[in-house]
Design a protein around this motif. Structure first.
Motif, PDB file in Angstrom:
ATOM      1  N   ALA A  63       0.862  -1.173   0.000  1.00  6.86           N
ATOM      2  CA  ALA A  63       0.000   0.000   0.000  1.00  6.86           C
ATOM      3  C   ALA A  63       0.896   1.219   0.000  1.00  6.86           C
ATOM      4  N   GLY A  64       0.510   2.221  -0.784  1.00  2.15           N
ATOM      5  CA  GLY A  64       1.356   3.409  -0.851  1.00  2.15           C
ATOM      6  C   GLY A  64       0.681   4.543  -1.598  1.00  2.15           C
ATOM      7  N   GLU A  65       1.455   5.611  -1.816  1.00  6.21           N
ATOM      8  CA  GLU A  65       0.962   6.807  -2.497  1.00  6.21           C
ATOM      9  C   GLU A  65       1.527   6.870  -3.911  1.00  6.21           C
ATOM     10  N   VAL A  66       0.649   7.100  -4.888  1.00  2.00           N
ATOM     11  CA  VAL A  66       1.079   7.253  -6.269  1.00  2.00           C
ATOM     12  C   VAL A  66       1.836   8.579  -6.393  1.00  2.00           C
ATOM     13  N   VAL A  67       3.063   8.501  -6.859  1.00  2.00           N
ATOM     14  CA  VAL A  67       3.874   9.702  -7.027  1.00  2.00           C
ATOM     15  C   VAL A  67       3.244  10.566  -8.123  1.00  2.00           C
ATOM     16  N   GLY A  68       3.027  11.817  -7.807  1.00  2.00           N
ATOM     17  CA  GLY A  68       2.414  12.738  -8.764  1.00  2.00           C
ATOM     18  C   GLY A  68       0.991  13.078  -8.402  1.00  2.00           C
ATOM     19  N   SER A  69       0.165  12.061  -8.104  1.00  2.00           N
ATOM     20  CA  SER A  69      -1.239  12.311  -7.773  1.00  2.00           C
ATOM     21  C   SER A  69      -1.507  12.288  -6.275  1.00  2.00           C
ATOM     22  N   GLY A  70      -0.672  11.531  -5.517  1.00  2.00           N
ATOM     23  CA  GLY A  70      -0.894  11.411  -4.084  1.00  2.00           C
ATOM     24  C   GLY A  70      -1.987  10.439  -3.706  1.00  2.00           C
ATOM     25  N   GLU A  71      -2.607   9.789  -4.701  1.00  2.00           N
ATOM     26  CA  GLU A  71      -3.657   8.821  -4.391  1.00  2.00           C
ATOM     27  C   GLU A  71      -3.068   7.634  -3.637  1.00  2.00           C
ATOM     28  N   ARG A  72      -3.756   7.211  -2.585  1.00  3.32           N
ATOM     29  CA  ARG A  72      -3.317   6.042  -1.833  1.00  3.32           C
ATOM     30  C   ARG A  72      -3.963   4.800  -2.432  1.00  3.32           C
ATOM     31  N   ILE A  73      -3.135   3.833  -2.805  1.00  5.73           N
ATOM     32  CA  ILE A  73      -3.641   2.607  -3.415  1.00  5.73           C
ATOM     33  C   ILE A  73      -3.057   1.390  -2.693  1.00  5.73           C
ATOM     34  N   PHE A  74      -3.716   0.253  -2.862  1.00  9.03           N
ATOM     35  CA  PHE A  74      -3.180  -1.015  -2.359  1.00  9.03           C
ATOM     36  C   PHE A  74      -3.506  -2.089  -3.378  1.00  9.03           C
TER      37      PHE A  74
END
Length: 258
Positions: A63-74
């Protein structure tokens, strides 16, 4: 955290920060969960079927943050060549992988522990169909704990069985332990419907394979939020203290915190 060669111990190493290619996302990881598959990859399970890069960074779930958008995904971060896994601060992942948004109120460690074990358990229980009772061999591990909870939530009678325990008859069997055909076949005698996760059966229909999807991840997250599914995290280790992450196989999931 990486291995210098097949079968080598994990070491904390510095590797170049990965850069996303076409159709990929670059993710700053917050947490990664440990699966038995990760150790098998380090031991060379895929050496004849996929290219590898070294130092080999294992890890498929995170789980982490998409670089550029800041969206948290897993979700599942497995990719080829093998070796750019989630036991790291940054990872790139094909955008077509099974990925979903982390709910705002969810601990990233909980989200990281869900993908492979949770989706495997969810789809195994779905494969049982109308079976009213199910034997689960290996119920204390990640997949087993999830499967036990999901099957009970579906109204099934669950009979959890540990390694070496005596079995009783049931409508279905989920065998998460047997590593050879004879052991699985001995267990499968107790149920007319049987599945294993180690691909040891002579019957391909009994060799269960998880199919990752965004929808399955979202269902699991919803179950956690609703209090219907507890994520069994046994250990939380900092990345810099995770060199022995493969040592010990107690109940529950091990999660690496970045």
């Amino acid at each position: 955290m990486a291995a210098a060669d097949f079968g080598a111990e994990l070491e904390l190493v510095e590797v170049p920060e990965p850069q996303a290619g076409p159709g990929e996302l670059k993710v700053r990881l917050l947490a990664a969960s440990v699966n038995p598959f990760d150790r098998k990859v380090v031991d060379g399970m895929l050496r004849s079927s996929a290219p590898h890069v070294f130092p080999l960074v294992p890890g498929t779930d995170g789980a982490g943050e998409v670089v550029g958008s800041g969206e948290r995904i897993f979700g599942t971060f497995f990719r080829r060549p093998v070796g750019g896994g989630t036991y790291a601060e940054y990872v790139t992942v094909p955008a077509t992988n099974a990925l979903a948004s982390v709910p705002e109120d969810m601990d990233p460690a909980v989200a990281a522990a869900l993908p492979t074990a949770g989706m495997t358990a969810l789809q195994l229980v779905e494969a049982l169909g109308p079976a009213e009772s199910v034997l689960i061999v290996g119920a204390s591990g990640g997949v087993g704990s999830f499967a036990t909870q999901i099957a009970r939530a579906a109204g099934k009678r669950v009979i959890p069985v540990g390694r070496g325990d005596s079995l009783v008859e049931a409508d279905a069997l989920i065998d998460l332990v047997s590593a050879d055909r004879s052991s699985f076949e001995a267990n499968a005698r107790y149920a007319p419907l049987a599945f294993n996760t180690n691909y040891v059966s002579a019957d391909p229909a009994q060799n269960f394979s998880m199919k990752g999807t965004k929808e399955a991840l979202e269902r699991l997250a919803s179950m956690v939020q609703a209090g219907e599914l507890r994520v069994p995290i046994a250990r939380r280790l900092p990345l810099r203290g995770a060199v022995d992450v493969f040592a010990g196989h107690g109940p529950g999931k091990t999660v690496i915190i970045m």
